[in-house]
Scaffold this active site. Structure first.
Site, mmCIF file in Angstrom:
data_model
loop_
_atom_site.group_PDB
_atom_site.id
_atom_site.type_symbol
_atom_site.label_atom_id
_atom_site.label_comp_id
_atom_site.label_asym_id
_atom_site.label_seq_id
_atom_site.Cartn_x
_atom_site.Cartn_y
_atom_site.Cartn_z
ATOM 1 N N HIS A 1 19.311 54.098 48.530
ATOM 2 C CA HIS A 1 18.705 55.105 49.414
ATOM 3 C C HIS A 1 17.484 54.575 50.154
ATOM 4 O O HIS A 1 16.789 55.338 50.823
ATOM 5 C CB HIS A 1 18.363 56.363 48.621
ATOM 6 C CG HIS A 1 19.592 57.159 48.306
ATOM 7 N ND1 HIS A 1 20.178 58.020 49.200
ATOM 8 C CD2 HIS A 1 20.374 57.163 47.201
ATOM 9 C CE1 HIS A 1 21.254 58.550 48.656
ATOM 10 N NE2 HIS A 1 21.401 58.046 47.441
ATOM 11 N N SER B 1 17.980 58.847 43.716
ATOM 12 C CA SER B 1 18.917 59.480 44.636
ATOM 13 C C SER B 1 18.905 60.998 44.605
ATOM 14 O O SER B 1 19.273 61.631 45.583
ATOM 15 C CB SER B 1 20.331 58.964 44.365
ATOM 16 O OG SER B 1 20.673 59.153 43.013
ATOM 17 N N LYS C 1 25.544 54.160 53.209
ATOM 18 C CA LYS C 1 24.677 55.313 53.493
ATOM 19 C C LYS C 1 24.023 55.128 54.870
ATOM 20 O O LYS C 1 24.695 55.336 55.865
ATOM 21 C CB LYS C 1 23.667 55.467 52.351
ATOM 22 C CG LYS C 1 24.392 55.676 51.004
ATOM 23 C CD LYS C 1 23.447 55.966 49.890
ATOM 24 C CE LYS C 1 24.125 55.879 48.533
ATOM 25 N NZ LYS C 1 25.161 56.869 48.287
HETATM 26 C C1 LIG Z 1 21.123 54.662 43.718
HETATM 27 C C2 LIG Z 1 22.559 54.494 44.107
HETATM 28 N N1 LIG Z 1 23.184 53.342 43.810
HETATM 29 C C3 LIG Z 1 24.462 53.125 44.153
HETATM 30 C C4 LIG Z 1 25.190 54.077 44.814
HETATM 31 C C5 LIG Z 1 26.607 53.810 45.162
HETATM 32 O O1 LIG Z 1 26.714 53.370 46.478
HETATM 33 P P1 LIG Z 1 28.106 53.431 47.219
HETATM 34 O O2 LIG Z 1 28.265 54.814 47.743
HETATM 35 O O3 LIG Z 1 28.008 52.396 48.270
HETATM 36 O O4 LIG Z 1 29.139 53.111 46.185
HETATM 37 C C6 LIG Z 1 24.603 55.292 45.151
HETATM 38 C C7 LIG Z 1 25.395 56.333 45.863
HETATM 39 O O5 LIG Z 1 25.350 57.481 45.575
HETATM 40 C C8 LIG Z 1 23.251 55.510 44.791
HETATM 41 O O6 LIG Z 1 22.642 56.658 45.103
#
Ligand SMILES: Cc1ncc(COP(=O)(O)O)c(C=O)c1O
Length: 391
Positions: free
Chosen positions: A208, A180, A239
């Site tokens: 992502h 990310s 996202k």
């Molecule tokens: C790799 C990854 N997993 C999980 C999440 C969390 O997702 P959510 O925003 O739906 O809680 C993010 C968000 O930043 C992320 O980048």
């Protein structure tokens, strides 16, 4: 009120170091341009990859769901908060992902917490990439399983961890699909081969990659043609999908197990009808409008090359997440502040989100940006970067 002086001291020292940040409220919808402090600026900080937060079909689906089912659900899923809407969407998502079943949770964060905290015991081990997302790290903190960290995307290090852990009942290898903060793609084919060789389970967090990679945005597993070879896919609906939520796509038994043991699923209220209806409409949009993903990638190539030609360090990114690595934390925030002055909203990211000395301004272009707007943003980067002696 007295009692929190110790917190204030820490906050004051953060201010002294130039790393204290205030939240930045948007006064508009989440578009290619947004309004901040009354001024319209180019948005390069959202995860709204495809511009779906404002897609007319999704807004319409949300409005209709509110009118038919109301604003909220009034219960957790396991008591009285499962609507037909939720289950229909989960079936549609499973079909989309080419998996047996899916289970939707409140967010990607809670999806990781639910799966990682529940499916392993003290007889098992979880093997995690060093740069996995905080929600994976926190999920791992909640499991009783042993933990091993392998060097970021380093297959020798992963193999060593697999070799060392042969005595455990189950080995679960966990990786982000797209990292990310750096935007690089995990070497999934190699990870799958190693896991097959050592009979380990694989989990990919495609937060992502959902809506970004793979056919119609199905994610990294589809991108690498690995359907059926990855045990657990976590995705987010927050996202590129443009709404809110996370899901686990796997087998029926994993879904059933999470319904009984996944604590965020069990103990937190289900998504409002508008959220589920909008997510469901988003899957239709992914299937019907593949040109959005094409435009996203076209913009990504244009913008990334533009930054590189200016002399910025964009790290190892090969996706729309493009960091501009600055190193010094205060300087990264200064770059972000200057960019805002010049009409571009691109947030500075520092420790603990990235390692110390790796501070950066992180950019994400969307399908909605025009080339003219992206060129304007590049001009602002050039001006700010030169003023701060970064380029
Ligand atoms: C790799 C990854 N997993 C999980 C999440 C969390 O997702 P959510 O925003 O739906 O809680 C993010 C968000 O930043 C992320 O980048």
């Amino acid at each position: 009120m007295k009692g929190f002086e110790y917190l204030q001291e820490e906050l004051d020292s953060m201010k002294g170091e130039g790393v204290f940040r205030s939240l930045v409220p948007l006064e508009s919808d989440q578009g290619a341009k947004v309004v901040i402090n009354g001024k319209e600026v180019i948005q390069l900080s959202s995860n709204n990859y495809l511009g779906l937060t404002t897609h007319p079909k999704m807004k319409q689906a949300a409005i209709e769901a509110v009118e038919k089912y109301g604003a909220g659900t009034g219960s957790v899923r396991t008591i009285a908060g499962t609507f037909t809407l939720h289950e229909e969407f989960e079936k549609k998502l499973a079909e989309f992902k080419h998996t047996e079943a899916t289970l939707v949770l409140q967010s990607g964060f809670t999806a990781n917490q639910a799966i990682l905290s529940s499916i392993l015991t003290k007889d098992d081990v979880v093997i995690s990439d060093a740069l996995n997302h905080a929600s994976i790290i926190d999920g791992i903190r909640l499991t009783k399983a042993a933990r091993k960290i392998y060097k970021h995307v380093d297959m020798e290090s992963l193999e060593e961890a697999l070799k060392e852990s042969g005595d455990f009942r189950k080995r679960l290898v966990v990786t982000d699909g797209v990292f990310s903060m750096d935007g690089n793609i995990a070497p999934l084919p190699e990870i799958v081969e190693l896991c097959e060789k050592y009979d380990a389970l694989i989990m990919v967090d495609d937060a992502h990659a959902s809506g970004v990679l793979g056919r119609n945005g199905r994610g990294t597993v589809d991108h690498f043609d690995l359907n059926g070879r990855v045990h657990i896919q976590v995705g987010t609906l927050s996202k590129a999908i443009g709404v809110l939520g996370g899901y686990v796509a796997s087998t029926q038994s994993v879904r059933d197990y999470l319904i009984h043991k996944g604590r965020p699923f069990l103990f937190s209220t289900s998504h409002p009808p508008a959220v589920t209806a909008a997510c469901s409409a988003a899957i239709d949009v992914l299937l019907e409008e593949p040109e959005l993903i094409e435009r996203l990638w076209d913009n990504t190539k244009f913008f990334k090359k533009g930054l590189q030609d200016l002399g910025f360090d964009t790290g190892r990114s090969d996706t729309p997440v493009t960091p501009v690595v600055v190193g010094d934390e205060a300087k990264a925030h200064q770059l972000s502040d200057k960019l805002l002055e010049y009409g571009v909203f691109a947030q500075g990211i520092a420790f603990p989100t990235v390692a110390k000395g790796q501070a950066r301004v992180r950019t994400i272009v969307t399908a909605e940006h025009s080339k003219e707007v992206l060129q304007e943003a590049l001009d602002a980067f050039e001006k700010a970067g030169k003023e701060l002696n970064i380029i």
